[in-house]
Design a protein around this motif. Sequence first.
Motif, PDB file in Angstrom:
ATOM      1  N   MET A 125      33.362 -39.645 -53.991  1.00  0.00           N
ATOM      2  CA  MET A 125      33.590 -38.517 -53.376  1.00  0.00           C
ATOM      3  C   MET A 125      34.931 -38.446 -52.596  1.00  0.00           C
ATOM      4  N   HIS A 126      35.175 -39.517 -52.060  1.00  0.00           N
ATOM      5  CA  HIS A 126      36.374 -39.857 -51.552  1.00  0.00           C
ATOM      6  C   HIS A 126      37.749 -39.562 -52.244  1.00  0.00           C
ATOM      7  N   SER A 127      37.299 -40.400 -53.419  1.00  0.00           N
ATOM      8  CA  SER A 127      38.673 -40.430 -54.565  1.00  0.00           C
ATOM      9  C   SER A 127      38.768 -39.061 -55.109  1.00  0.00           C
ATOM     10  N   LEU A 128      37.659 -38.174 -55.241  1.00  0.00           N
ATOM     11  CA  LEU A 128      37.943 -36.614 -55.629  1.00  0.00           C
ATOM     12  C   LEU A 128      38.510 -35.904 -54.616  1.00  0.00           C
ATOM     13  N   ILE A 129      38.139 -36.199 -53.295  1.00  0.00           N
ATOM     14  CA  ILE A 129      38.794 -35.328 -52.214  1.00  0.00           C
ATOM     15  C   ILE A 129      40.215 -35.639 -52.247  1.00  0.00           C
ATOM     16  N   PHE A 130      40.570 -36.835 -52.099  1.00  0.00           N
ATOM     17  CA  PHE A 130      42.102 -37.351 -52.090  1.00  0.00           C
ATOM     18  C   PHE A 130      42.827 -36.951 -53.120  1.00  0.00           C
ATOM     19  N   ALA A 131      42.469 -37.008 -54.346  1.00  0.00           N
ATOM     20  CA  ALA A 131      42.993 -36.731 -55.567  1.00  0.00           C
ATOM     21  C   ALA A 131      43.410 -35.214 -55.682  1.00  0.00           C
ATOM     22  N   SER A 132      42.220 -34.271 -55.512  1.00  0.00           N
ATOM     23  CA  SER A 132      42.296 -33.192 -55.440  1.00  0.00           C
ATOM     24  C   SER A 132      43.386 -32.358 -54.417  1.00  0.00           C
ATOM     25  N   SER A 133      43.281 -32.948 -53.436  1.00  0.00           N
ATOM     26  CA  SER A 133      44.351 -32.595 -52.247  1.00  0.00           C
ATOM     27  C   SER A 133      45.643 -32.941 -52.791  1.00  0.00           C
ATOM     28  N   LYS A 134      45.991 -34.060 -53.096  1.00  0.00           N
ATOM     29  CA  LYS A 134      47.242 -34.611 -53.352  1.00  0.00           C
ATOM     30  C   LYS A 134      47.861 -33.963 -54.621  1.00  0.00           C
ATOM     31  N   TYR A 135      46.996 -33.877 -55.884  1.00  0.00           N
ATOM     32  CA  TYR A 135      47.405 -33.456 -57.022  1.00  0.00           C
ATOM     33  C   TYR A 135      47.725 -32.032 -57.066  1.00  0.00           C
ATOM     34  N   SER A 136      46.864 -31.384 -56.246  1.00  0.00           N
ATOM     35  CA  SER A 136      46.964 -29.709 -56.056  1.00  0.00           C
ATOM     36  C   SER A 136      48.236 -29.454 -55.500  1.00  0.00           C
ATOM     37  N   PHE A 137      48.546 -30.340 -54.452  1.00  0.00           N
ATOM     38  CA  PHE A 137      49.797 -29.846 -53.714  1.00  0.00           C
ATOM     39  C   PHE A 137      51.007 -30.227 -54.479  1.00  0.00           C
TER      40      PHE A 137
ATOM     41  N   PRO B 277      39.543 -28.943 -50.828  1.00  0.00           N
ATOM     42  CA  PRO B 277      38.723 -30.138 -51.154  1.00  0.00           C
ATOM     43  C   PRO B 277      37.719 -30.319 -49.893  1.00  0.00           C
ATOM     44  N   LEU B 278      38.584 -30.145 -48.830  1.00  0.00           N
ATOM     45  CA  LEU B 278      37.769 -30.635 -47.446  1.00  0.00           C
ATOM     46  C   LEU B 278      36.668 -29.503 -47.311  1.00  0.00           C
ATOM     47  N   MET B 279      36.858 -28.354 -47.422  1.00  0.00           N
ATOM     48  CA  MET B 279      35.807 -27.373 -47.068  1.00  0.00           C
ATOM     49  C   MET B 279      34.986 -27.397 -48.203  1.00  0.00           C
ATOM     50  N   ILE B 280      35.200 -27.858 -49.380  1.00  0.00           N
ATOM     51  CA  ILE B 280      34.062 -27.973 -50.533  1.00  0.00           C
ATOM     52  C   ILE B 280      33.261 -29.133 -49.914  1.00  0.00           C
ATOM     53  N   SER B 281      33.834 -30.155 -49.546  1.00  0.00           N
ATOM     54  CA  SER B 281      32.916 -31.185 -48.927  1.00  0.00           C
ATOM     55  C   SER B 281      32.064 -31.026 -47.990  1.00  0.00           C
TER      56      SER B 281
ATOM     57  N   CYS C  10      42.221 -30.595 -37.898  1.00  0.00           N
ATOM     58  CA  CYS C  10      40.626 -30.439 -37.465  1.00  0.00           C
ATOM     59  C   CYS C  10      39.712 -30.729 -38.681  1.00  0.00           C
ATOM     60  N   ARG C  11      40.066 -30.292 -39.833  1.00  0.00           N
ATOM     61  CA  ARG C  11      39.424 -30.200 -40.957  1.00  0.00           C
ATOM     62  C   ARG C  11      39.094 -31.679 -41.448  1.00  0.00           C
ATOM     63  N   VAL C  12      40.341 -32.304 -41.311  1.00  0.00           N
ATOM     64  CA  VAL C  12      40.457 -33.866 -41.818  1.00  0.00           C
ATOM     65  C   VAL C  12      39.356 -34.603 -40.947  1.00  0.00           C
ATOM     66  N   VAL C  13      39.571 -34.477 -39.639  1.00  0.00           N
ATOM     67  CA  VAL C  13      38.612 -35.176 -38.545  1.00  0.00           C
ATOM     68  C   VAL C  13      37.195 -35.129 -38.798  1.00  0.00           C
ATOM     69  N   ILE C  14      36.806 -33.782 -38.943  1.00  0.00           N
ATOM     70  CA  ILE C  14      35.466 -33.370 -38.680  1.00  0.00           C
ATOM     71  C   ILE C  14      34.984 -33.706 -40.171  1.00  0.00           C
ATOM     72  N   VAL C  15      35.446 -33.592 -41.583  1.00  0.00           N
ATOM     73  CA  VAL C  15      34.919 -34.012 -42.722  1.00  0.00           C
ATOM     74  C   VAL C  15      35.024 -35.532 -42.796  1.00  0.00           C
ATOM     75  N   GLY C  16      35.894 -36.037 -42.354  1.00  0.00           N
ATOM     76  CA  GLY C  16      35.885 -37.579 -42.347  1.00  0.00           C
ATOM     77  C   GLY C  16      34.784 -38.223 -41.733  1.00  0.00           C
TER      78      GLY C  16
END
Length: 476
Positions: free
Chosen positions: A269-281, A329-333, A385-391
């Motif tokens: 799940m972590h890998s998908l969050i990071f990959a989705s965020s970075k590659y989408s950007f 991806p953070l919202m989906i998580s 804030c999203r990063v802190v809360i979802v993390g």
Amino acid sequence: MNTLGVEDYGLYNVVGGFVTFFSFLNGAMSTATQRFIAFELARGDTYRQIMTFSTSAIIHFVIALLIVIVAETLGLWFVCNKLVIPEERFVAAIWVYQFSILTMFVSIVSIPYNAVIVAHERMSAFAYISILDVVLKLMIVYLLTIVTFDRLIFYAALLLGISILDRLIYGIYCKRHFKEARVKLIFDKKIFKEMTNIAGWSLFGNIAGVCYTQGLNVLLNMFFGPVVNAARAIAVTIQGVVTGFVSNFQMALNPQITKSYASGDLKRMHSLIFASSKYSFFLLLLIVLPIMIETQTILTVWLKIVPAYTVWFIRIILCILLIDTLSNPLMISSQAVGRVKVYQSVVGGLLMLILPIAYIALKLGGNPETVFIVQLIISVVALVCRVVIVGQMVSFSFLQYAYKVMLPTISVFLLASCMSIGIRYTVTNQSLLGAGIVIILTIVLTTVSILFAGLSTAERDLIYSKISTLKHRIHD
């Protein structure tokens, strides 16, 4: 816009867009529906899949009826008494409003079917239906040039027709391919309670979203009139087209994020969050940066009439879009986890501030761009804030996200932007040819920046191996 005229185009967007003010309840249930259907697929519980779909279909039908009632009472009063509408176009505006309400009704009752397709990851269905949708809308524009009666009313009516056709196609596809996609008059109270628990807190965030999108549109109408709404509509149109390139990529990953959590695989799940965020950007930046650099030229070629403020509206909105791409991806998580109370309270609360702060800024004499600058600043704060809360929800640290996502994306953005701006001022030829050269060089420089400043050695090696494999296939 050329066919309708700047004023009618702006009028359609402010009146038709005002209907989405009433979609906040539907938006909350939509996110809950997608989450639960994907979750039940991961668990393999066929009964729960059927009950979830039927319950969500009934809920969405009831929501659609409630929105129609509110839109035809409170909403109609607001349109008639508060929006700035030229007297000679008032009747046309009311027709547009009525057709927009019906279009929203159809869209709402379609959501459970769309959610099933996403959960099953049948993205090809979206591709084919989207192609049909675009072709039909292109045909509408052609028809507008030959009709002899009110084009604005005709445009709104035909868009309703396309919405109904899309709904029928999605319904037929789902019934043929997914056994759970059949509405039964069964209402499961337990599933309803679970869905409304998530939707209840998501409601706050959706109200905030509607406020800062359509709310800003209404503010611009009240302070500056429908011509500025036309400028915003063009910017939002570009935003929607550009988003489409990335949303399909994220749409394919979103169910995987939910399913990874459902199966207890947090590492994946972590890998998908990071990959989705970075590659989408990165994917978005390849499209956005050339547009931002050559906005004026693109608009001049694309449009016969370029409303005032359009250039800077587009540039600021595209910057906001880059931030929102990281946020998705953070919202989906947070939805996958199901504990959305804190997330929606904090993030929704921040986004709710956009509209009142923008209103104050305009009352103090701010120009139209001010509202989007306010939105950009708060979007950045909301991302942190999203990063802190979802993390905290799924056990990754802010430093992990900063190292794996923020550092490479910021580095690439700054490096590619600086080089591209330098190229723009180096190429003195202001013709279409000069703009084409700048756009091509910007794409090349952005690609190089992504490869060497945005990707790790392992990621670069993987790309090189894929390119090598593709070359061998072509030669063979």
